[in-house]
Design a protein around this motif. Structure first.
Motif, PDB file in Angstrom:
ATOM      1  N   ALA A 147      17.361  43.449  14.329  1.00  0.00           N
ATOM      2  CA  ALA A 147      18.609  43.594  13.633  1.00  0.00           C
ATOM      3  C   ALA A 147      19.187  42.395  14.361  1.00  0.00           C
ATOM      4  CB  ALA A 147      18.882  44.570  13.814  1.00  0.00           C
ATOM      5  N   LEU A 148      19.315  42.406  15.183  1.00  0.00           N
ATOM      6  CA  LEU A 148      19.471  40.376  15.514  1.00  0.00           C
ATOM      7  C   LEU A 148      19.254  39.228  14.969  1.00  0.00           C
ATOM      8  CD1 LEU A 148      20.033  41.192  19.046  1.00  0.00           C
ATOM      9  CD2 LEU A 148      21.891  41.116  18.026  1.00  0.00           C
ATOM     10  N   ARG A 149      17.875  39.853  14.272  1.00  0.00           N
ATOM     11  CA  ARG A 149      17.625  38.308  14.191  1.00  0.00           C
ATOM     12  C   ARG A 149      17.913  38.603  12.469  1.00  0.00           C
ATOM     13  NH1 ARG A 149      12.505  39.324  17.784  1.00  0.00           N
ATOM     14  NH2 ARG A 149      11.947  40.678  16.117  1.00  0.00           N
ATOM     15  N   HIS A 150      18.170  39.724  11.844  1.00  0.00           N
ATOM     16  CA  HIS A 150      19.100  39.214  10.052  1.00  0.00           C
ATOM     17  C   HIS A 150      19.981  39.430  10.007  1.00  0.00           C
ATOM     18  CE1 HIS A 150      14.886  40.554   7.997  1.00  0.00           C
ATOM     19  NE2 HIS A 150      14.622  40.878   9.321  1.00  0.00           N
ATOM     20  N   GLU A 151      20.816  39.394  10.914  1.00  0.00           N
ATOM     21  CA  GLU A 151      22.139  38.575  10.937  1.00  0.00           C
ATOM     22  C   GLU A 151      22.327  37.182   9.646  1.00  0.00           C
ATOM     23  OE1 GLU A 151      24.277  38.644  15.043  1.00  0.00           O
ATOM     24  OE2 GLU A 151      24.844  40.636  15.111  1.00  0.00           O
ATOM     25  N   ARG A 152      23.739  37.342   9.481  1.00  0.00           N
ATOM     26  CA  ARG A 152      24.171  36.627   8.372  1.00  0.00           C
ATOM     27  C   ARG A 152      25.033  36.237   8.785  1.00  0.00           C
ATOM     28  NH1 ARG A 152      23.203  39.105   2.504  1.00  0.00           N
ATOM     29  NH2 ARG A 152      23.443  36.472   1.874  1.00  0.00           N
ATOM     30  N   GLU A 153      25.790  34.939   8.452  1.00  0.00           N
ATOM     31  CA  GLU A 153      26.775  34.313   8.227  1.00  0.00           C
ATOM     32  C   GLU A 153      27.860  34.768   7.648  1.00  0.00           C
ATOM     33  OE1 GLU A 153      28.546  31.822  10.558  1.00  0.00           O
ATOM     34  OE2 GLU A 153      26.470  31.480  11.439  1.00  0.00           O
ATOM     35  N   GLN A 154      28.704  35.536   7.726  1.00  0.00           N
ATOM     36  CA  GLN A 154      29.783  36.003   7.018  1.00  0.00           C
ATOM     37  C   GLN A 154      31.028  34.842   6.798  1.00  0.00           C
ATOM     38  OE1 GLN A 154      30.395  39.044   5.345  1.00  0.00           O
ATOM     39  NE2 GLN A 154      31.799  38.438   4.836  1.00  0.00           N
ATOM     40  N   SER A 155      31.226  35.063   5.952  1.00  0.00           N
ATOM     41  CA  SER A 155      32.310  34.300   5.270  1.00  0.00           C
ATOM     42  C   SER A 155      33.589  34.247   5.851  1.00  0.00           C
ATOM     43  CB  SER A 155      32.352  33.708   3.597  1.00  0.00           C
ATOM     44  OG  SER A 155      32.889  32.253   3.352  1.00  0.00           O
ATOM     45  N   ALA A 156      34.616  33.186   6.601  1.00  0.00           N
ATOM     46  CA  ALA A 156      35.646  34.300   6.707  1.00  0.00           C
ATOM     47  C   ALA A 156      36.455  34.191   4.929  1.00  0.00           C
ATOM     48  CB  ALA A 156      36.406  33.061   6.651  1.00  0.00           C
ATOM     49  N   THR A 157      35.768  33.697   3.851  1.00  0.00           N
ATOM     50  CA  THR A 157      37.111  34.221   2.584  1.00  0.00           C
ATOM     51  C   THR A 157      37.472  35.322   2.251  1.00  0.00           C
ATOM     52  OG1 THR A 157      35.724  31.719   1.852  1.00  0.00           O
ATOM     53  CG2 THR A 157      37.235  33.538   0.145  1.00  0.00           C
ATOM     54  N   ALA A 158      35.925  36.860   1.655  1.00  0.00           N
ATOM     55  CA  ALA A 158      36.806  37.410   1.714  1.00  0.00           C
ATOM     56  C   ALA A 158      37.275  38.026   3.012  1.00  0.00           C
ATOM     57  CB  ALA A 158      35.059  38.378   1.289  1.00  0.00           C
ATOM     58  N   PHE A 159      36.975  38.634   4.405  1.00  0.00           N
ATOM     59  CA  PHE A 159      36.872  38.229   4.679  1.00  0.00           C
ATOM     60  C   PHE A 159      38.506  38.864   5.222  1.00  0.00           C
ATOM     61  CE2 PHE A 159      37.596  40.294   9.899  1.00  0.00           C
ATOM     62  CZ  PHE A 159      36.166  40.944   9.459  1.00  0.00           C
ATOM     63  N   GLU A 160      39.005  37.262   5.267  1.00  0.00           N
ATOM     64  CA  GLU A 160      40.987  36.919   4.919  1.00  0.00           C
ATOM     65  C   GLU A 160      41.551  37.031   3.557  1.00  0.00           C
ATOM     66  OE1 GLU A 160      40.873  33.297   5.863  1.00  0.00           O
ATOM     67  OE2 GLU A 160      40.194  33.340   8.523  1.00  0.00           O
ATOM     68  N   GLN A 161      40.844  37.668   2.583  1.00  0.00           N
ATOM     69  CA  GLN A 161      41.358  38.021   1.834  1.00  0.00           C
ATOM     70  C   GLN A 161      42.241  39.431   1.326  1.00  0.00           C
ATOM     71  OE1 GLN A 161      37.953  38.222  -1.398  1.00  0.00           O
ATOM     72  NE2 GLN A 161      40.163  39.302  -3.527  1.00  0.00           N
ATOM     73  N   PRO A 162      43.081  39.124   1.227  1.00  0.00           N
ATOM     74  CA  PRO A 162      43.347  40.684   1.233  1.00  0.00           C
ATOM     75  C   PRO A 162      42.889  41.901  -0.455  1.00  0.00           C
ATOM     76  CG  PRO A 162      45.831  38.578   0.518  1.00  0.00           C
ATOM     77  CD  PRO A 162      44.699  38.460   0.123  1.00  0.00           C
ATOM     78  N   TRP A 163      43.369  42.476   0.313  1.00  0.00           N
ATOM     79  CA  TRP A 163      42.281  43.914  -0.404  1.00  0.00           C
ATOM     80  C   TRP A 163      43.207  43.934  -1.904  1.00  0.00           C
ATOM     81  CZ3 TRP A 163      42.741  49.818  -1.648  1.00  0.00           C
ATOM     82  CH2 TRP A 163      41.537  50.038  -2.057  1.00  0.00           C
ATOM     83  N   PRO A 164      41.964  43.653  -2.808  1.00  0.00           N
ATOM     84  CA  PRO A 164      43.232  43.607  -4.046  1.00  0.00           C
ATOM     85  C   PRO A 164      43.478  44.996  -5.069  1.00  0.00           C
ATOM     86  CG  PRO A 164      40.105  43.367  -4.540  1.00  0.00           C
ATOM     87  CD  PRO A 164      40.965  43.545  -2.742  1.00  0.00           C
ATOM     88  N   ARG A 165      43.635  45.862  -4.619  1.00  0.00           N
ATOM     89  CA  ARG A 165      43.507  47.338  -5.298  1.00  0.00           C
ATOM     90  C   ARG A 165      44.674  47.566  -4.571  1.00  0.00           C
ATOM     91  NH1 ARG A 165      42.301  51.624  -6.465  1.00  0.00           N
ATOM     92  NH2 ARG A 165      41.541  51.948  -8.745  1.00  0.00           N
ATOM     93  N   ASP A 166      45.493  48.971  -5.344  1.00  0.00           N
ATOM     94  CA  ASP A 166      47.081  48.948  -5.516  1.00  0.00           C
ATOM     95  C   ASP A 166      47.059  50.337  -4.544  1.00  0.00           C
ATOM     96  OD1 ASP A 166      48.182  47.089  -6.482  1.00  0.00           O
ATOM     97  OD2 ASP A 166      48.227  48.174  -8.515  1.00  0.00           O
ATOM     98  N   GLY A 167      45.761  51.034  -4.747  1.00  0.00           N
ATOM     99  CA  GLY A 167      45.233  51.692  -3.529  1.00  0.00           C
ATOM    100  C   GLY A 167      43.692  52.479  -4.029  1.00  0.00           C
ATOM    101  N   TRP A 168      43.421  53.516  -2.657  1.00  0.00           N
ATOM    102  CA  TRP A 168      42.397  53.882  -3.244  1.00  0.00           C
ATOM    103  C   TRP A 168      42.189  55.064  -4.555  1.00  0.00           C
ATOM    104  CZ3 TRP A 168      39.524  52.576   0.678  1.00  0.00           C
ATOM    105  CH2 TRP A 168      38.204  53.694   0.712  1.00  0.00           C
ATOM    106  N   PRO A 169      41.378  54.551  -5.175  1.00  0.00           N
ATOM    107  CA  PRO A 169      40.432  55.199  -6.262  1.00  0.00           C
ATOM    108  C   PRO A 169      39.751  56.450  -6.543  1.00  0.00           C
ATOM    109  CG  PRO A 169      38.666  54.193  -5.554  1.00  0.00           C
ATOM    110  CD  PRO A 169      39.310  54.022  -4.149  1.00  0.00           C
TER     111      PRO A 169
END
Length: 226
Positions: A147-169
């Motif tokens: 599992a550790l060998r399958h780790e990937r880099e996680q970009s900060a772009t999506a991680f720092e983006q405000p969640w775009p929905r107004d509420g839960w579906p």
């Protein structure tokens, strides 16, 4: 036949879903592990949701019965799929539950997670640098190393983006809480859900933060329960 779209957490790939896919397909269902563009600095949460749609539609088009499963950071992506496809059910597997306009980077402090993790670490006597003890303590050693060998880099772009929905579906939502999860302890999860998904009672299942590796058969059984 149900199609299960399996949305990964931060910095992971489709390999993590392999044991669960075997369990689900062996019971006559379709399992689609989604490869998210997590290492692409140009990709936003909307692109993550589009990747789920593309994976689900590959081969068979729109499924008649679709369940979207979001693991960990996948909780930020899974609800967005409901704006793109007809989804019967959302299942959050030890996942983050976002608030409108909140980024994943903000989520930790907003939910009180640092305090909950510190308390869990003190209880367990865990070295904060020991990621195996945090994520894979009930996973076979060989599997944890893979599992550790399958780790990937996680970009900060999506991680720092405000969640775009107004509420839960407006889609039936279940939350599978892992009893032995050290990252998201049970008491923390219950408090988070009470504040963010009122009326959703967590269903406790065995396992650490990666139940798809530790207890895939039990996780498959929980996903198939209606």
């Amino acid at each position: 036949m149900t199609t299960f779209a399996l949305v990964p957490g931060a910095g992971t790939d489709t390999w993590y879903w392999g044991p669960l896919m075997w369990e689900l397909t062996g019971r006559g269902h379709r399992a689609v592990a989604v490869e998210l563009p997590c290492d692409d600095d140009g990709a936003h949460l909307e692109d993550y949701a589009d990747a789920v749609v593309d994976a689900v539609k590959s081969g068979d088009g729109d499924p008649d019965d679709l369940v979207v499963v979001g693991h960990s950071f996948g909780g930020f992506t899974a609800p967005l799929v409901c704006d793109r496809l007809a989804v019967r059910e959302l299942v959050l597997v030890t996942a983050m539950v976002p608030a409108p306009g909140e980024s994943a980077a903000q989520w930790w402090a907003a939910t009180g997670h640092p305090e909950a993790l510190a308390a869990q670490d003190a209880k367990d006597g865990r070295d904060p640098d020991d990621v195996v003890a945090l994520f894979f303590h009930d996973v076979p050693e060989q599997t944890a190393n893979e599992a550790l060998r399958h780790e990937r880099e996680q970009s900060a772009t999506a991680f720092e983006q405000p969640w775009p929905r107004d509420g839960w579906p407006d889609v039936r939502t279940r939350y599978l809480m892992c009893r032995d999860d050290k990252l998201f302890p049970s008491a923390f999860v219950r408090t988070m859900l009470a504040r963010r998904l009122r009326g959703t009672v967590p269903e406790a299942i065995p396992g650490s933060h990666h139940p798809m590796l530790a207890h895939p058969a039990r996780l498959a059984g929980a996903l198939l329960a209606r």
